[in-house]
Motif scaffolding. Structure first.
Motif, PDB file in Angstrom:
ATOM      1  N   UNK A 103     -11.059 -14.223  44.638  1.00 27.16           N
ATOM      2  CA  UNK A 103     -10.084 -15.247  44.398  1.00 27.16           C
ATOM      3  C   UNK A 103     -10.369 -16.563  44.756  1.00 27.16           C
ATOM      4  N   UNK A 104     -10.376 -17.588  43.649  1.00 22.13           N
ATOM      5  CA  UNK A 104     -10.625 -19.014  44.155  1.00 22.13           C
ATOM      6  C   UNK A 104      -9.571 -19.488  44.587  1.00 22.13           C
ATOM      7  N   UNK A 105      -9.264 -20.408  45.815  1.00 23.97           N
ATOM      8  CA  UNK A 105      -7.999 -21.331  46.314  1.00 23.97           C
ATOM      9  C   UNK A 105      -8.673 -22.317  46.418  1.00 23.97           C
ATOM     10  N   UNK A 106      -7.935 -23.467  46.087  1.00 31.98           N
ATOM     11  CA  UNK A 106      -8.119 -24.696  46.452  1.00 31.98           C
ATOM     12  C   UNK A 106      -7.735 -25.616  47.833  1.00 31.98           C
ATOM     13  N   UNK A 107      -7.043 -24.717  48.310  1.00 29.20           N
ATOM     14  CA  UNK A 107      -6.455 -25.060  49.608  1.00 29.20           C
ATOM     15  C   UNK A 107      -6.390 -24.050  50.599  1.00 29.20           C
ATOM     16  N   UNK A 108      -6.102 -24.370  51.795  1.00 28.90           N
ATOM     17  CA  UNK A 108      -6.112 -23.394  52.860  1.00 28.90           C
ATOM     18  C   UNK A 108      -4.684 -22.374  52.901  1.00 28.90           C
ATOM     19  N   UNK A 109      -3.504 -23.159  52.443  1.00 26.99           N
ATOM     20  CA  UNK A 109      -2.328 -22.421  52.206  1.00 26.99           C
ATOM     21  C   UNK A 109      -1.689 -22.886  50.916  1.00 26.99           C
ATOM     22  N   UNK A 110      -0.780 -22.187  50.376  1.00 22.69           N
ATOM     23  CA  UNK A 110      -0.225 -22.586  49.064  1.00 22.69           C
ATOM     24  C   UNK A 110       0.519 -24.204  49.215  1.00 22.69           C
ATOM     25  N   UNK A 111       1.104 -24.424  50.443  1.00 27.14           N
ATOM     26  CA  UNK A 111       2.176 -25.497  50.754  1.00 27.14           C
ATOM     27  C   UNK A 111       1.101 -26.761  51.057  1.00 27.14           C
ATOM     28  N   UNK A 112      -0.117 -26.606  51.014  1.00 25.36           N
ATOM     29  CA  UNK A 112      -0.921 -27.926  51.672  1.00 25.36           C
ATOM     30  C   UNK A 112      -1.940 -28.244  50.388  1.00 25.36           C
ATOM     31  N   UNK A 113      -2.265 -29.426  50.570  1.00 26.70           N
ATOM     32  CA  UNK A 113      -3.188 -30.316  49.828  1.00 26.70           C
ATOM     33  C   UNK A 113      -4.704 -29.540  49.428  1.00 26.70           C
ATOM     34  N   UNK A 114      -5.074 -29.561  48.196  1.00 28.46           N
ATOM     35  CA  UNK A 114      -6.384 -29.059  48.081  1.00 28.46           C
ATOM     36  C   UNK A 114      -7.391 -29.804  48.981  1.00 28.46           C
ATOM     37  N   UNK A 115      -8.467 -28.963  49.215  1.00 28.36           N
ATOM     38  CA  UNK A 115      -9.632 -29.552  50.109  1.00 28.36           C
ATOM     39  C   UNK A 115     -10.283 -30.502  49.305  1.00 28.36           C
ATOM     40  N   UNK A 116     -10.521 -30.586  48.216  1.00 30.74           N
ATOM     41  CA  UNK A 116     -11.074 -31.711  47.304  1.00 30.74           C
ATOM     42  C   UNK A 116     -10.414 -31.951  46.054  1.00 30.74           C
ATOM     43  N   UNK A 117     -10.495 -33.097  45.473  1.00 30.70           N
ATOM     44  CA  UNK A 117     -10.001 -33.258  44.187  1.00 30.70           C
ATOM     45  C   UNK A 117     -10.916 -34.193  43.554  1.00 30.70           C
ATOM     46  N   UNK A 118     -10.960 -34.476  41.845  1.00 29.67           N
ATOM     47  CA  UNK A 118     -12.160 -35.158  41.414  1.00 29.67           C
ATOM     48  C   UNK A 118     -12.140 -36.613  42.006  1.00 29.67           C
TER      49      UNK A 118
END
Length: 171
Positions: A103-118
């Motif tokens: 399962x792909x997750x963009x951030x370490x937890x649901x309430x934090x910002x993604x690691x990277x964005x475009x």
């Protein structure tokens, strides 16, 4: 409106018969079937009605004369120059792929910002996402210095081994 099972039975009857085209209409609901060699088309339309239509008796199958096919709708295609630029640009981009099924997750937890964005700059050891597999959260690194062009997976999406997750423009 006919039930799915009744429509399936109609399709079988039409398929086994020598009829090329079949139409049926009752209380604003239309069913039209055409046979053309090995290709079969089924079109079901239903008018918006406030009351539910009563159950329909089994229709009598009648052959209809073959109709002229409607001319195909032409779509506007992008200009060749734009298409060539897109192909050239995509050839120069590096794909960060999933090293496993998970399962792909963009951030370490649901309430934090993604690691990277475009538009974000990354280095070889930058963490770009997490792929969870069997309750283990695996941090995925960029593997290349560059700029994130596009995020190809959605947060919470199941990803396959080797599936592209990000497009990176190398520096």
């Amino acid at each position: 409106m006919l039930k799915v099972q009744e429509i399936r039975e109609l399709i079988k009857l039409i398929d086994q018969s020598s009829i090329d085209e079949f139409s049926y209409e009752l209380d604003g609901a239309k069913i039209k079937m055409k046979k053309k060699g090995e290709v079969k088309q089924v079109l079901v339309e239903q008018a918006q009605t406030a009351l539910a239509a009563p159950a329909a008796p089994a229709p009598a199958v009648q052959a209809a004369p073959p109709a002229q096919a409607a001319p195909p709708v032409q779509k506007e295609e992008p200009k060749q120059e734009v298409l060539k630029e897109a192909v050239q640009e995509s050839e120069n981009l590096h794909k960060i792929t999933s090293p496993m099924v998970g399962t792909f997750y963009q951030s370490p937890s649901p309430d934090t910002d993604p690691y990277v964005r475009p538009g974000a700059k990354v280095s070889k050891d930058s963490i770009v996402c997490i792929v969870e597999a069997m309750k283990l959260f695996n941090e995925i690194e960029a593997e290349i210095n560059g700029e994130i062009v596009e995020v190809l997976a959605k947060d919470g999406q199941l990803v396959e081994y080797g599936q592209p997750l990000f497009l990176v423009k190398p520096e």
